[in-house]
Design a protein around this motif. Structure first.
Motif, PDB file in Angstrom:
ATOM      1  N   LEU A 168      40.039  40.239  42.788  1.00  0.00           N
ATOM      2  CA  LEU A 168      39.027  39.943  41.762  1.00  0.00           C
ATOM      3  C   LEU A 168      38.607  41.194  40.974  1.00  0.00           C
ATOM      4  O   LEU A 168      38.493  41.147  39.750  1.00  0.00           O
ATOM      5  CB  LEU A 168      37.804  39.267  42.404  1.00  0.00           C
ATOM      6  CG  LEU A 168      36.743  38.774  41.423  1.00  0.00           C
ATOM      7  CD1 LEU A 168      37.330  37.778  40.422  1.00  0.00           C
ATOM      8  CD2 LEU A 168      35.579  38.117  42.164  1.00  0.00           C
ATOM      9  N   LEU A 169      38.398  42.299  41.682  1.00  0.00           N
ATOM     10  CA  LEU A 169      37.906  43.503  41.003  1.00  0.00           C
ATOM     11  C   LEU A 169      38.891  43.962  39.929  1.00  0.00           C
ATOM     12  O   LEU A 169      38.489  44.308  38.809  1.00  0.00           O
ATOM     13  CB  LEU A 169      37.666  44.612  42.029  1.00  0.00           C
ATOM     14  CG  LEU A 169      36.993  45.862  41.463  1.00  0.00           C
ATOM     15  CD1 LEU A 169      35.587  45.549  40.986  1.00  0.00           C
ATOM     16  CD2 LEU A 169      36.960  46.976  42.506  1.00  0.00           C
ATOM     17  N   GLU A 170      40.176  43.926  40.261  1.00  0.00           N
ATOM     18  CA  GLU A 170      41.165  44.367  39.286  1.00  0.00           C
ATOM     19  C   GLU A 170      41.200  43.423  38.079  1.00  0.00           C
ATOM     20  O   GLU A 170      41.387  43.851  36.939  1.00  0.00           O
ATOM     21  CB  GLU A 170      42.545  44.461  39.937  1.00  0.00           C
ATOM     22  CG  GLU A 170      43.501  45.291  39.097  1.00  0.00           C
ATOM     23  CD  GLU A 170      44.939  45.229  39.557  1.00  0.00           C
ATOM     24  OE1 GLU A 170      45.244  44.482  40.505  1.00  0.00           O
ATOM     25  OE2 GLU A 170      45.765  45.926  38.932  1.00  0.00           O
ATOM     26  N   ARG A 171      40.991  42.145  38.343  1.00  0.00           N
ATOM     27  CA  ARG A 171      40.959  41.195  37.233  1.00  0.00           C
ATOM     28  C   ARG A 171      39.734  41.421  36.341  1.00  0.00           C
ATOM     29  O   ARG A 171      39.747  41.109  35.160  1.00  0.00           O
ATOM     30  CB  ARG A 171      40.975  39.752  37.764  1.00  0.00           C
ATOM     31  CG  ARG A 171      42.334  39.328  38.302  1.00  0.00           C
ATOM     32  CD  ARG A 171      42.290  38.013  39.069  1.00  0.00           C
ATOM     33  NE  ARG A 171      43.562  37.734  39.709  1.00  0.00           N
ATOM     34  CZ  ARG A 171      44.477  36.861  39.249  1.00  0.00           C
ATOM     35  NH1 ARG A 171      44.224  36.136  38.183  1.00  0.00           N
ATOM     36  NH2 ARG A 171      45.620  36.697  39.871  1.00  0.00           N
ATOM     37  N   MET A 172      38.655  41.944  36.940  1.00  0.00           N
ATOM     38  CA  MET A 172      37.432  42.192  36.172  1.00  0.00           C
ATOM     39  C   MET A 172      37.530  43.446  35.314  1.00  0.00           C
ATOM     40  O   MET A 172      37.005  43.489  34.197  1.00  0.00           O
ATOM     41  CB  MET A 172      36.239  42.352  37.124  1.00  0.00           C
ATOM     42  CG  MET A 172      35.728  41.049  37.711  1.00  0.00           C
ATOM     43  SD  MET A 172      34.710  41.309  39.203  1.00  0.00           S
ATOM     44  CE  MET A 172      33.457  42.422  38.610  1.00  0.00           C
TER      45      MET A 172
END
Lengths: 703, 165
Positions: A168-172
Motif C-alpha cells: 500500500l505505501l508504495e502505491r501511495m
C-alpha cells in the motif's frame, strides 16, 4: 475439515512448482495469482506465514509470470484465496513436514517432538536451530501429498495475525505501476484506435503524422495504426491528432437501444438449470423484469503495457488478469510458439474484470516489433479507455414467482437475455485482442459461449435465488449481434439477477403486507443464511423508524454463485432531486476470513461501486460505438455522495474460505433498488435509477 | 543562466524550458522522474495527477510547466521519507486504499487541506475531494483517514501552542 485437492495442485503437484530456496537461503514462493489491488498477495503471504510458522516479513512471493509460476488461470471470480491460497497452504504444509523430518534426523529425535515457530525449530519448546540451516536439504522434486495435512483451524493464527497491505505505501507515494516503468532507451507508443474495432481505415496522412512532434515512426498494419515517439506526451498527442484526421469505414448494423434489442429477440431460450417442475401447481404468478445497460469498468488509470522484441522473442509486462492466457493469445496473433513469449504481471489500476489491459499489451507488442531490442511503453489515452476497452454486458432478466395460498413462494422461473459476459483472451479459441482484428492478418473473435455453469455461469450467475423457493428453472438466451464489445465485469450477471429476484421478493412481501426482511427469513435455505439475515434485522431495526415521506429502506441478499460468500445489505435512501443513499449496513460471511479487514475493504468497495452503477452509470452510444469522451459524459459516485457504511463480518474460522470481492455488488444494487421502490411507491425497472428515470416512471404511473 | 525559469519541486530547484507548452504532469513524470503523479485522463476530470502548487491542490495535466515558474510544487514523493506524517500514518492505519492509482492525487488534495489548518467537517472534506475519483470504492476509509490525520496534526500542535502562550 475435508481436504479437497484444489485444481492448481493437480496441475502443479511438485513442491518446486510452488517455491524455491535462493542461494542466500531465502524462501521464495510462487503464485499464479496477480495483485489487482484487492490485497490478495498480502492474504497469501499471511497464509504462508501462518502455515509454515515464519514471520510474514521474511516471505517473498513471486506473482504470475509465464516463465516462473504455476498457471492458475485468470485472477478473477473471487477465487484467489479459495483455490490459490488453499493450494499454497498444501504446498507449505508439505514443506513444513519436510523441514521437521530433516530436523528430526539431524537431532536424532522423532519429528513429533519438534515444532516450527517463528522460523525456528523447537524441541519441546526449546530452541534448536533456525530453519535456514536445513533449507538447502529440501527436496523440491517431491510431490505435494494429496492429503498434505494443513493446520487445523484451532492451530491457526497463533503467532502472526493480520498484517497491513504489503504494497500500500508504495502505491501511495511511489511508482509501482506498469505505467511507471522506465527502461534504458525506452520508446513510447500509442495506438490510433477507431471507435469501433470492426471499422476499416480509409484515409490517414501517414507522412504528416510522422512529422508530428516527437514522432520517430508510424506503424501501420492493415487498419492498425500506431506511433512510436520520444515521450509519452508526444505519443498521446500524435495519436490524438491522427484519430481526428483519419477517416474510417463504419460497419453496418446500428443498434440504437441495446436493451430494446435484447428484449425483442425471439430465438429460443436454453434451459441452464432446472430443479423440479416449476409448473406443477396452478396458481398465482408474479413477475418482474429488470435491465441494466452496458457499463464501463472505468479504471482510473488507462490500460498500459511494456513490450520488447529481441531475437524473435517477445517479453511483455502487463496488468492483465491472466498472463498465461495473454501469452497464448499473443502467440496466436504473431503465429509463434508460446515458449517464445514471456508475460510478466506488473501492477495496474484496478480493473474490476476484463478491461483493456490485454489489448494494450498487444498494441505495445505490435509497435515494439518495429524496433528490435527496444522496450516500448504504451499507455492508452482516456479516449481509448472509453472507446476501445470491453464494457460490462447489457442484459435483461425476467423473473416469475409462484405463490401458494399461505403467501409462500413455491416455484421460481427466470429468463435471462444477455450479451455474453466474457470474451477474455482465448475464450472460444481466438485471441480476442482488439488490435488482432485491425491488423492485416486479422484474427476475428469467435462467438463467446459465455462463462460455463461450472465456473458459476455468466449471464445466468445468481439467477437461482438463494432461498428455499421449491423448484427453480433458469433459462438463458445469448444475443451476439450487437456491435459493442463486452467482457467480464465484477460479478457478471449476478448483479442484475440479484436485483430482479430481490425486487420480485420485495413486491410479494409488500403485497402480503409482510416485512420484506421477515419474508426472506421465512424462506431461508439453511441456518447459515438465517443467522446472517437475523443479524441484519437486529442491526437495522432503528433505521426503519421515523422515516420521512421521501425516505425508504431496502434490503438485498444473495449467496454469490450459490456456493460462495453470503452477503446481505440494508440501505436507507432519500429520494428528492435524485436518489441519495444515506446509510448502508451489511452483514457478510465468507467462511474463513484470512484478512478480515481486507475482506471488509473488498465488501465496502463492492457496495460503493454497485451504488454507483445502480444510480448513475450507463454507457451512451451512437448505435455502433460509445460516445463517451471524458468522465463528464460518464459520471461515477463522488466523495460527497458516499453513505455511512457499517460493515459486519461473521467470522467462521473453521469453515472453508469462500472469496469476497464480488459478493456484495448484487445485494447492494438490490437494496438500493428496493429502497427507492419503498420511498417512491413505484419501481424503476431500467437501470440506472437516475433523476430522469424517476421522473419518467412517476409520469407513466400517473397516466 | 540569466532569464532561465525555475521552480522548486519537493524542496529541489529545477530549471524549466521557457518555450515548452508541456503539461506539468509529463514534466514531473518523464523529465524529473517523479512518477507518483499519475496520468488518469489528461482532461482535468479525475484528479489522479493532483499536486500542490503554492499551497493549492491543482491538476498537473491542466497546468503548463512554464506557468509554474517561481512556484513551489509538492508531489506525493514528499511522503517517501515522512512515514510519520499524519496523512501517511492514518491512510495506513485505515488501510485506505485498494489499487492505489488515485491515492497520490488524493493525498495531495488532502495535504493542501490539512496544511491550511481549516477545521472542516467530514462533508466539507468530501466536497473538497469531489474532483478526485476513486473507482475501487474506498472513499469512506479515505475520509476516515483524513479525519484522523486532522486529529493527529491538531494533537501535535496543541503542546506547542500551550508553551508559546
Amino acid at each position: 475439515m475435508k481436504n479437497q485437492v484444489p485444481k492448481p495442485l493437480l496441475d502443479y503437484p511438485k513442491l518446486g512448482d510452488w517455491l524455491k530456496v535462493t542461494p542466500e537461503k531465502k524462501l521464495v514462493f510462487f503464485s499464479g495469482r496477480v495483485e489487482l489491488g484487492q490485497g490478495n498477495i498480502t492474504a497469501l503471504i499471511m497464509m504462508i506465514s501462518d502455515e509454515l510458522g515464519i514471520e510474514p516479513e521474511k516471505i517473498s512471493l513471486q506473482t504470475a509470470r509465464t516463465d516462473m509460476t504455476p498457471n492458475e488461470g485468470f485472477t478473477a471470480g473471487s477465487m484467489s484465496i479459495v483455490h490459490g491460497g488453499q493450494s499454497l497452504r498444501s504446498a507449505v504444509a508439505t514443506l513444513r513436514q519436510q523441514i521437521l523430518n530433516i530436523s528430526a534426523s539431524r537431532l536424532g529425535v522423532d519429528a513429533l517432538e519438534l515444532n516450527l515457530s517463528n522460523g525456528q525449530i523447537l524441541q519441546k519448546g526449546s530452541f534448536c536451530f533456525s530453519i535456514d540451516e536445513v533449507l538447502d536439504q529440501i527436496d523440491l522434486s517431491s510431490e505435494i501429498a494429496a492429503g498434505a495435512k494443513i493446520k487445523e483451524p484451532s492451530q491457526r493464527w497463533v503467532e502472526f495475525r493480520e498484517i497491513e497491505r504489503v504494497d500500500l505505501l508504495e502505491r501511495m507515494t511511489g511508482a509501482p505501476f506498469v505505467h511507471d516503468m522506465i527502461e534504458e532507451g525506452m520508446l513510447f507508443g500509442a495506438p490510433v484506435h477507431p471507435a469501433n474495432m470492426y471499422s476499416k481505415l480509409l484515409t490517414l496522412d501517414v507522412i504528416a503524422l510522422s512529422k508530428r512532434p516527437g514522432v520517430i515512426k508510424v506503424v501501420q498494419d492493415g487498419s492498425f495504426v500506431g506511433v512510436l515517439a520520444t515521450s509519452q506526451r508526444f505519443a498521446l498527442e500524435a495519436a490524438e491528432w491522427a484519430r481526428e484526421k483519419s477517416e474510417w469505414k463504419e460497419i453496418d448494423g446500428k443498434i440504437e437501444n441495446p436493451i430494446s434489442h435484447l428484449v425483442s429477440q425471439s430465438h429460443d431460450f436454453e434451459i441452464v438449470s432446472e430443479t423440479g417442475d416449476v409448473n406443477k401447481n396452478s396458481g398465482e404468478w408474479h413477475e418482474l423484469t429488470v435491465s441494466r445497460p452496458y457499463i464501463f469498468h472505468g479504471s482510473i488509470g488507462p490500460a498500459a503495457a511494456v513490450a520488447k522484441w529481441e531475437n524473435e522473442r517477445l517479453t511483455v509486462w502487463t496488468h492483465s488478469q491472466g498472463v498465461f492466457q495473454l501469452r497464448d493469445a499473443l502467440a496466436g496473433v504473431f503465429e509463434t510458439a508460446e515458449e517464445n513469449i514471456t508475460v510478466i504481471h506488473k501492477a495496474g489500476s484496478g480493473c474490476y474484470g476484463h478491461n483493456g489491459a490485454d489489448d494494450a499489451a498487444l498494441d505495445a507488442a505490435i509497435l515494439a516489433r518495429e524496433v528490435e531490442g527496444i522496450p516500448v511503453k504504451v499507455i492508452w489515452s482516456r479516449y481509448d479507455e472509453f472507446h476501445a476497452a470491453p464494457m460490462g454486458a447489457a442484459m435483461s432478466t425476467k423473473s416469475r414467482a409462484h405463490l401458494d395460498q399461505d403467501g409462500y413462494i413455491t416455484a421460481f422461473d427466470v429468463e435471462v437475455t444477455s450479451v455474453p459476459h466474457s470474451s477474455r483472451p482465448g475464450t472460444g479459441g481466438t485471441p480476442n485482442l482488439r488490435s488482432a482484428v485491425l491488423i492485416k492478418n486479422s484474427k476475428l473473435p469467435a462467438k463467446s459461449p459465455d462463462v460455463p455453469a461450472m465456473r458459476g455461469g455468466g449471464a445466468e450467475r445468481n439467477a437461482v435465488p438463494s432461498y428455499d423457493f421449491g423448484p427453480v428453472r433458469v433459462k438463458k438466451r445469448l444475443v451476439h449481434d450487437l456491435p459493442f464489445r463486452a467482457s467480464a465485469l465484477r460479478s457478471l450477471g449476478a448483479y442484475n439477477n440479484v436485483i430482479v429476484n430481490e425486487g420480485l421478493i420485495d413486491e410479494i412481501a409488500h403485497r402480503n403486507g409482510e416485512d420484506p426482511l421477515a419474508f426472506r427469513i421465512k424462506h431461508c435455505v439453511d441456518d447459515r443464511s438465517k443467522e446472517l439475515l437475523l443479524r441484519l434485522d437486529s442491526e437495522t431495526k432503528r433505521y426503519k423508524e421515523n422515516l420521512k415521506e421521501s425516505q425508504g429502506w431496502g434490503v438485498g441478499y444473495a449467496r454469490y454463485k450459490g456456493i460462495s460468500g453470503l452477503c446481505a445489505v440494508f440501505v436507507n435512501v432519500t429520494v428528492d432531486e435524485g436518489v441519495v443513499v444515506d446509510n448502508v449496513v451489511s452483514v457478510s460471511d465468507v467462511g474463513e476470513a484470512i484478512s478480515p479487514d481486507g475482506v471488509k475493504n473488498q465488501i465496502e468497495g463492492g457496495i460503493v461501486q454497485s451504488i454507483s452503477w445502480t444510480l448513475k452509470e450507463a454507457v451512451k452510444t451512437d448505435g455502433l460505438s460509445t460516445t463517451v469522451d471524458s468522465w463528464f459524459d460518464y459520471p461515477i459516485i463522488k466523495f460527497s455522495e458516499i453513505p455511512s457504511l457499517n460493515t459486519i463480518l461473521i467470522e467462521r474460522p473453521s469453515e472453508k474460505p469462500l472469496g469476497a470481492a464480488e459478493i456484495s455488488q448484487g445485494p447492494a444494487g438490490a437494496a438500493v433498488s428496493n429502497a427507492v421502490r419503498h420511498a417512491l411507491g413505484v419501481r424503476i425497472t431500467e437501470l440506472p435509477i437516475t433523476r430522469e428515470a424517476i421522473i419518467n416512471s412517476l409520469l407513466s404511473n400517473e397516466i | 543562466m540569466q532569464g532561465e525559469l525555475r521552480c522548486t519541486i519537493n524542496g529541489v530547484v529545477h530549471a524549466i524550458d521557457s518555450f515548452s507548452s508541456e503539461p506539468l504532469l509529463f514534466f514531473l513524470r518523464d523529465k524529473i522522474g517523479l512518477r507518483s503523479t499519475r496520468y488518469g485522463c489528461g482532461q482535468g476530470t479525475c484528479g489522479s495527477c493532483t499536486v500542490i502548487i503554492d499551497g493549492e491542490a491543482k491538476m498537473s495535466c491542466e497546468t503548463i510547466t512554464k506557468d509554474v515558474s517561481g512556484k513551489t510544487i509538492e508531489t506525493a514523493e514528499v511522503f517517501e521519507n515522512q512515514h510519520e506524517h499524519p496523512l501517511v500514518k492514518s491512510f495506513i492505519e485505515f488501510q485506505a486504499g485498494q489499487c492505489g492509482y488515485c491515492l497520490p492525487g488524493i493525498l495531495m488534495a488532502s495535504k493542501s487541506l490539512l496544511d491550511k489548518k481549516q477545521n472542516l467537517s467530514r462533508l466539507e472534506i468530501a466536497q473538497a475531494l469531489d474532483a478526485n475519483l476513486c473507482r475501487c470504492g474506498v472513499h469512506s476509509r479515505i475520509l476516515d483517514a483524513i479525519e484522523k490525520a486532522y486529529q493527529l496534526s491538531n494533537e501535535k500542535k496543541a503542546p506547542n501552542e500551550k508553551s508559546s502562550a
